[in-house]
Design a protein around this motif. Structure first.
Motif, PDB file in Angstrom:
ATOM      1  N   ASP A 112       1.848  20.932  -3.783  1.00  0.00           N
ATOM      2  CA  ASP A 112       2.744  20.747  -2.622  1.00  0.00           C
ATOM      3  C   ASP A 112       1.819  20.106  -1.466  1.00  0.00           C
ATOM      4  O   ASP A 112       2.284  19.246  -0.714  1.00  0.00           O
ATOM      5  N   SER A 113       0.781  20.677  -1.241  1.00  0.00           N
ATOM      6  CA  SER A 113      -0.202  20.233  -0.177  1.00  0.00           C
ATOM      7  C   SER A 113      -0.589  18.488  -0.369  1.00  0.00           C
ATOM      8  O   SER A 113      -0.634  18.117   0.403  1.00  0.00           O
ATOM      9  N   THR A 114      -0.839  18.265  -1.634  1.00  0.00           N
ATOM     10  CA  THR A 114      -1.250  16.911  -1.846  1.00  0.00           C
ATOM     11  C   THR A 114      -0.080  16.084  -1.822  1.00  0.00           C
ATOM     12  O   THR A 114      -0.071  14.956  -0.985  1.00  0.00           O
ATOM     13  N   GLU A 115       0.971  16.420  -2.055  1.00  0.00           N
ATOM     14  CA  GLU A 115       2.392  15.631  -1.827  1.00  0.00           C
ATOM     15  C   GLU A 115       2.710  15.502  -0.673  1.00  0.00           C
ATOM     16  O   GLU A 115       3.114  14.384   0.079  1.00  0.00           O
ATOM     17  N   GLU A 116       2.481  16.405   0.254  1.00  0.00           N
ATOM     18  CA  GLU A 116       2.848  16.445   1.658  1.00  0.00           C
ATOM     19  C   GLU A 116       1.656  15.393   2.301  1.00  0.00           C
ATOM     20  O   GLU A 116       2.133  14.672   3.252  1.00  0.00           O
ATOM     21  N   ARG A 117       0.356  15.411   2.135  1.00  0.00           N
ATOM     22  CA  ARG A 117      -0.492  14.544   2.754  1.00  0.00           C
ATOM     23  C   ARG A 117      -0.040  13.016   2.242  1.00  0.00           C
ATOM     24  O   ARG A 117      -0.195  12.163   3.268  1.00  0.00           O
ATOM     25  N   ILE A 118       0.379  12.945   1.181  1.00  0.00           N
ATOM     26  CA  ILE A 118       0.774  11.537   0.783  1.00  0.00           C
ATOM     27  C   ILE A 118       1.955  11.126   1.302  1.00  0.00           C
ATOM     28  O   ILE A 118       2.005  10.073   1.606  1.00  0.00           O
ATOM     29  N   ARG A 119       2.870  12.109   1.302  1.00  0.00           N
ATOM     30  CA  ARG A 119       4.149  11.597   2.136  1.00  0.00           C
ATOM     31  C   ARG A 119       3.948  11.182   3.366  1.00  0.00           C
ATOM     32  O   ARG A 119       4.575  10.547   4.198  1.00  0.00           O
ATOM     33  N   LEU A 126       0.774  -1.211   0.204  1.00  0.00           N
ATOM     34  CA  LEU A 126      -0.087   0.037  -0.204  1.00  0.00           C
ATOM     35  C   LEU A 126       0.723   1.307  -0.032  1.00  0.00           C
ATOM     36  O   LEU A 126       0.449   2.273  -0.696  1.00  0.00           O
ATOM     37  N   ALA A 127       2.005   1.124   0.764  1.00  0.00           N
ATOM     38  CA  ALA A 127       2.783   2.301   0.793  1.00  0.00           C
ATOM     39  C   ALA A 127       3.483   2.476  -0.692  1.00  0.00           C
ATOM     40  O   ALA A 127       3.502   3.863  -1.136  1.00  0.00           O
ATOM     41  N   ALA A 128       3.764   1.498  -1.314  1.00  0.00           N
ATOM     42  CA  ALA A 128       4.111   1.685  -2.606  1.00  0.00           C
ATOM     43  C   ALA A 128       3.466   2.302  -3.660  1.00  0.00           C
ATOM     44  O   ALA A 128       3.740   3.168  -4.376  1.00  0.00           O
ATOM     45  N   LEU A 129       1.908   1.744  -3.652  1.00  0.00           N
ATOM     46  CA  LEU A 129       0.862   2.453  -4.224  1.00  0.00           C
ATOM     47  C   LEU A 129       0.796   3.998  -4.165  1.00  0.00           C
ATOM     48  O   LEU A 129       0.561   4.594  -4.950  1.00  0.00           O
ATOM     49  N   LEU A 130       0.752   4.220  -2.942  1.00  0.00           N
ATOM     50  CA  LEU A 130       0.786   5.551  -2.347  1.00  0.00           C
ATOM     51  C   LEU A 130       1.892   6.470  -3.194  1.00  0.00           C
ATOM     52  O   LEU A 130       1.563   7.489  -3.343  1.00  0.00           O
ATOM     53  N   GLU A 159       1.018   9.924   4.593  1.00  0.00           N
ATOM     54  CA  GLU A 159       0.512   8.788   4.699  1.00  0.00           C
ATOM     55  C   GLU A 159       1.449   7.550   4.474  1.00  0.00           C
ATOM     56  O   GLU A 159       1.296   6.542   5.068  1.00  0.00           O
ATOM     57  N   VAL A 160       2.386   7.788   3.697  1.00  0.00           N
ATOM     58  CA  VAL A 160       3.476   6.819   3.262  1.00  0.00           C
ATOM     59  C   VAL A 160       4.243   6.598   4.469  1.00  0.00           C
ATOM     60  O   VAL A 160       4.690   5.231   4.718  1.00  0.00           O
ATOM     61  N   VAL A 216       4.646   2.938   6.477  1.00  0.00           N
ATOM     62  CA  VAL A 216       5.880   2.227   6.587  1.00  0.00           C
ATOM     63  C   VAL A 216       6.277   2.167   8.020  1.00  0.00           C
ATOM     64  O   VAL A 216       6.884   1.067   8.263  1.00  0.00           O
ATOM     65  N   GLU A 217       5.935   2.994   8.911  1.00  0.00           N
ATOM     66  CA  GLU A 217       6.127   2.820  10.506  1.00  0.00           C
ATOM     67  C   GLU A 217       5.322   1.967  10.889  1.00  0.00           C
ATOM     68  O   GLU A 217       5.626   0.979  11.798  1.00  0.00           O
ATOM     69  N   ALA A 218       4.093   1.716  10.402  1.00  0.00           N
ATOM     70  CA  ALA A 218       3.359   0.666  10.842  1.00  0.00           C
ATOM     71  C   ALA A 218       3.747  -0.806  10.408  1.00  0.00           C
ATOM     72  O   ALA A 218       3.748  -1.818  11.213  1.00  0.00           O
ATOM     73  N   ALA A 219       4.332  -0.791   9.236  1.00  0.00           N
ATOM     74  CA  ALA A 219       4.899  -2.228   8.764  1.00  0.00           C
ATOM     75  C   ALA A 219       6.333  -2.373   9.477  1.00  0.00           C
ATOM     76  O   ALA A 219       6.609  -3.555   9.871  1.00  0.00           O
TER      77      ALA A 219
END
Length: 617
Positions: free
Chosen positions: A53-60, A7-11, A62-63, A67-70
Motif C-alpha cells: 500500500d505504501s508503494t502504491e501510494e508513493r506511485i499514485r 512517464l505518467a503512464a509508465l508509472l 508521483e502520477v 499529470v498536474e505538470a502536464a
C-alpha cells in the motif's frame, strides 16, 4: 507535455506490476540457482500489505504530480498562443478562439518612445502660408521625443464572460512638456534653467490631455449562437482605409465607437455581424448633480448608425496552415452603415463642458434642423498564396444634409441654410511578391480618393471658414469646406472629397503631417523590404502623389504634389523589444507652389528622421 504524460503512464504500469510481485528484502543479495536453499516458513519474507500500500501510494502521488505538470504545461501553451495573437485582430478572429478557462486577469500592451527630427517642414513658404507649425524665421530644424504606455487589461469572469479595456498612460506626451513650474506654479522656480522635475499632465491645467485616458471598456459574452459585445470599443475593417483601430506601435489615431454588436457564424468561416453605434448623443443632463445618472435631453439631436458586416475570413492559424500547404487563401467581406441625424445641438461643443443650474451640460444655443442621412458601403477582398498577396478595399459615402447652418440664426437665413449633397469614394490596392523564401519582399500600393473642385484639400474642412466675398474659400487656400455657398445661393453645393482614415499610413511627411489625411488625390507607392536576419529588416519606398483637381492645391493650377522617399530599418526580438528608424525626404512639386507671385518662392526639400523604441508585452 507528451513526455510527462508518457512517464505518467509508465508509472501506472509499474504500480500495477509492483502490486502483483513481492519485493526482495532490502540489503539481502538475490539468490542464484546455484546457492538457493529450500524456503521454510521461518526464512521466507514476502511483502506485507502495508508495504504494498505504501508503494502504491508513493506511485499514485508521483502520477498525480506528473499529470498536474502536464496540465500546467498545456495551460502555459494556451496562454502563449493567445498572448502572441495580434491585439489588432478584428471581431471575426476573436470569435473563433477556443473557449478555455484562463487566468482571472491578463495584461497586454506596449510602451514606446519616439524621437523625431524635422527639417524644412515649412517648404520655404512665407510665415502665413506654411502648412506646418514652424520655428523662428532663422531656424529650419525641429526635434523632440514623445512617449506612450498602452495597457490592455482583460478580466476573465468565466469561460464565456469577460470585460476588456484599453488605457493610454502619458499618451504622446512630449518629453519636457510639463515641467514643475508649469501651471499652476508654486513660485519655487523663477527661471526654466533651474527646473529638474516633471509633473503629470492635467487637462485644461498644464496640458490638453490627462495623464490617463480610457479608450476601451466593453463586455464580451460568448453564447451558443454567437458573440455579444457592448460598450466602448475600437473599430476596424479590412485594410483600415475607412475604419481603423490604430492598434499599431507607430499609430497615433484610431476609431473608438460606442456600440452594441453580435457576431454569429451561420456557416463555417462566414460571419454575420449586426451593430448599433451611438455616434453623437447631443444635449445631455445630470438632473441630480454631476454624480447622478445622466439622461439624454432629447433624441432629436442624436446621431446613430445601423451597421451590418458580412465576411468570409480565416483565422491567422488557418491562414498559416494553408500557406504552409501551398494552398490559396481567399477572404472578403462587405461592411454597410446607415447613419442619420434630425437636429444638431448648436454650440454644444464650442467650449469645455460646464454644469448648468438646470442640470444640462455645456452651452446650448438651440437646435438647428439638420435632416442629414449618410450611406457608407465598404467592400474588402484579400487573396494570398505563399509567394504573393493581392488585397484591395473600396468605400463610398453617399448622402445629404438638408440644412448646412451652424447656428439657429443661420438656420432661418436663406443665404446660409442651403442643402448639401455628399458623393465621395476611394480605394486602395496592394500587390506583394515574396522571393528567396520570403526574405525579399516587393510591394506596390495604389490609392485613390475622390476630390472636389472647391479650393483646399478638405482634409480639415473646419480649419478655414472665413466668408470672403460671399463664399468660404478662395483659390490658393490649402484647406477649408468643400462647398461654396453665400449670398445669392450656392455656387457649389456638393461635398465630393473622400478622406482616408488618419490611422491609415501612406508616407511620413506630405499626407501624414502636412495635409493630415489622404484626400482629393492619387498616389503610387512601390516598396522593397529585405530581411537581413531573423527579426532585422531593411526597407525603402517611393511615394508619388498627385491631386485629382488642380483647384484644390495651393497653386490652383498644377496637380503634381511631390515625390517622397523613405528608407529605414526595423529590429524586433522574440521577447518584445522593437527598434525602428526612418529617414524620409519630400521633394515638393508645382502643386504645392503658391498661387500669388508675391508669395512664390523656390520650394524647399523637407526631411524627417523618425525613431521608435518599444516594448510589447
Amino acid at each position: 507535455m507528451s513526455s510527462n504524460v508518457l512517464l505518467a503512464a509508465l508509472l501506472v504500469a509499474s504500480a500495477t506490476a509492483a502490486a502483483q510481485t513481492p519485493e526482495p528484502q532490502t540489503g539481502t543479495p538475490a539468490p542464484t540457482p546455484e546457492t538457493a536453499a529450500p524456503a521454510t516458513p521461518e526464512t521466507a519474507a514476502p511483502a506485507t500489505p502495508e508495504t504494498a500500500d505504501s508503494t502504491e501510494e508513493r506511485i499514485r502521488q508521483e502520477v498525480e504530480k506528473r499529470v498536474e505538470a502536464a496540465k500546467q504545461e498545456m495551460r502555459e501553451e494556451i496562454r502563449a498562443q493567445l498572448a502572441t495573437q495580434s491585439l489588432a485582430t478584428d471581431w471575426q478572429e476573436e470569435w473563433v478562439e477556443e473557449k478555455r478557462k484562463l487566468e482571472l486577469f491578463t495584461l497586454d500592451g506596449y510602451y514606446r518612445l519616439r524621437p523625431n527630427l524635422y527639417y524644412q517642414f515649412d517648404l520655404g513658404k512665407v510665415q502665413d502660408r506654411r502648412l506646418f507649425p514652424s520655428p523662428r524665421a532663422t531656424e529650419s530644424t525641429q526635434s523632440g521625443a514623445d512617449m506612450r504606455l498602452r495597457l490592455e487589461p482583460t478580466f476573465n469572469i468565466s469561460e464565456e464572460v469577460r470585460v476588456k479595456t484599453q488605457i493610454d498612460v502619458l499618451d504622446n506626451v512630449l518629453l519636457g512638456s510639463t515641467p514643475s513650474q508649469s501651471f499652476p506654479g508654486d513660485g519655487f522656480y523663477l527661471f526654466d534653467i533651474f527646473n529638474d522635475s516633471q509633473v503629470p499632465p492635467k487637462s485644461a491645467l498644464n496640458a490638453l490631455k490627462d495623464s490617463i485616458m480610457v479608450r476601451e471598456a466593453y463586455g464580451e459574452v460568448s453564447t451558443p449562437v454567437g458573440l455579444l459585445r457592448f460598450g466602448r470599443m475600437t473599430a476596424h475593417w479590412g485594410m483600415g482605409l475607412l475604419r481603423n483601430d490604430g492598434n499599431c506601435l507607430e499609430c497615433d489615431f484610431g476609431d473608438v465607437v460606442d456600440r452594441v454588436m453580435f457576431v454569429t457564424e451561420p456557416f463555417n468561416g462566414f460571419y454575420v455581424t449586426p451593430m448599433l453605434e451611438f455616434n453623437t448623443e447631443g444635449q445631455y443632463a445630470y438632473p441630480n448633480g454631476p454624480q447622478s445618472q445622466p439622461v439624454d435631453v432629447t433624441n432629436a439631436d442624436d446621431t446613430f448608425s445601423v451597421v451590418l458586416a458580412i465576411a468570409r475570413r480565416d483565422t491567422p492559424q488557418q491562414v498559416k496552415a494553408k500557406l504552409d500547404n501551398n494552398q490559396g487563401v481567399l477572404n472578403y467581406g462587405v461592411h454597410f452603415s446607415w447613419r442619420t441625424q434630425r437636429y444638431a445641438a448648436s454650440g454644444l461643443y464650442s467650449s469645455p463642458p460646464t454644469y448648468n443650474p438646470d442640470g444640462t451640460v455645456g452651452p446650448m444655443l438651440g437646435f438647428v434642423p439638420r435632416g442629414s442621412e449618410l450611406y457608407i458601403p465598404d467592400v474588402w477582398l484579400r487573396y494570398e498564396e505563399k509567394k504573393f498577396r493581392l488585397e484591395f478595399e473600396l468605400a463610398a459615402q453617399i448622402g445629404s444634409i438638408d440644412n448646412r447652418a451652424q447656428t439657429l440664426a443661420e438656420a432661418t437665413d436663406v443665404n446660409q441654410n442651403q442643402r448639401l449633397d455628399i458623393v465621395s469614394f476611394g480605394g486602395a490596392a496592394v500587390g506583394e511578391y515574396r522571393l528567396l523564401n520570403g526574405q525579399l519582399n516587393l510591394q506596390m500600393e495604389l490609392g485613390f480618393a475622390s476630390g472636389d473642385r472647391a479650393p483646399g484639400f478638405g482634409a480639415f474642412p473646419g480649419r478655414n471658414r472665413p466668408q470672403r466675398a460671399g463664399f468660404f474659400t478662395q483659390p490658393g487656400d490649402f484647406d477649408g469646406p468643400q462647398y461654396n455657398c453665400g449670398l445669392g445661393g450656392c455656387r457649389d453645393s456638393y461635398i465630393r472629397n473622400f478622406r482616408f482614415n488618419r490611422a491609415y499610413r501612406v508616407d511620413n511627411i506630405l499626407w501624414r503631417e502636412l495635409v493630415g489625411a489622404v484626400t482629393d488625390a492619387f498616389y503610387a507607392k512601390p516598396t522593397i523590404r529585405y530581411t537581413l536576419t531573423q527579426g532585422f529588416d531593411l526597407f525603402g519606398s517611393v511615394i508619388y502623389s498627385q491631386a485629382i483637381y488642380a483647384e484644390s492645391t495651393p497653386s490652383s493650377t498644377d496637380r503634381p504634389l511631390g515625390f517622397e522617399t523613405n528608407v529605414g530599418a526595423r529590429y524586433e526580438t522574440e521577447d518584445g523589444f522593437v527598434a525602428r528608424v526612418d529617414w524620409s525626404v519630400l521633394f515638393p512639386l508645382n502643386g504645392l507652389q503658391e498661387l500669388q507671385e508675391a508669395n512664390q518662392r523656390e520650394l524647399a526639400t523637407a526631411h524627417a528622421i523618425r525613431g521608435t523604441l518599444g516594448i510589447r508585452f
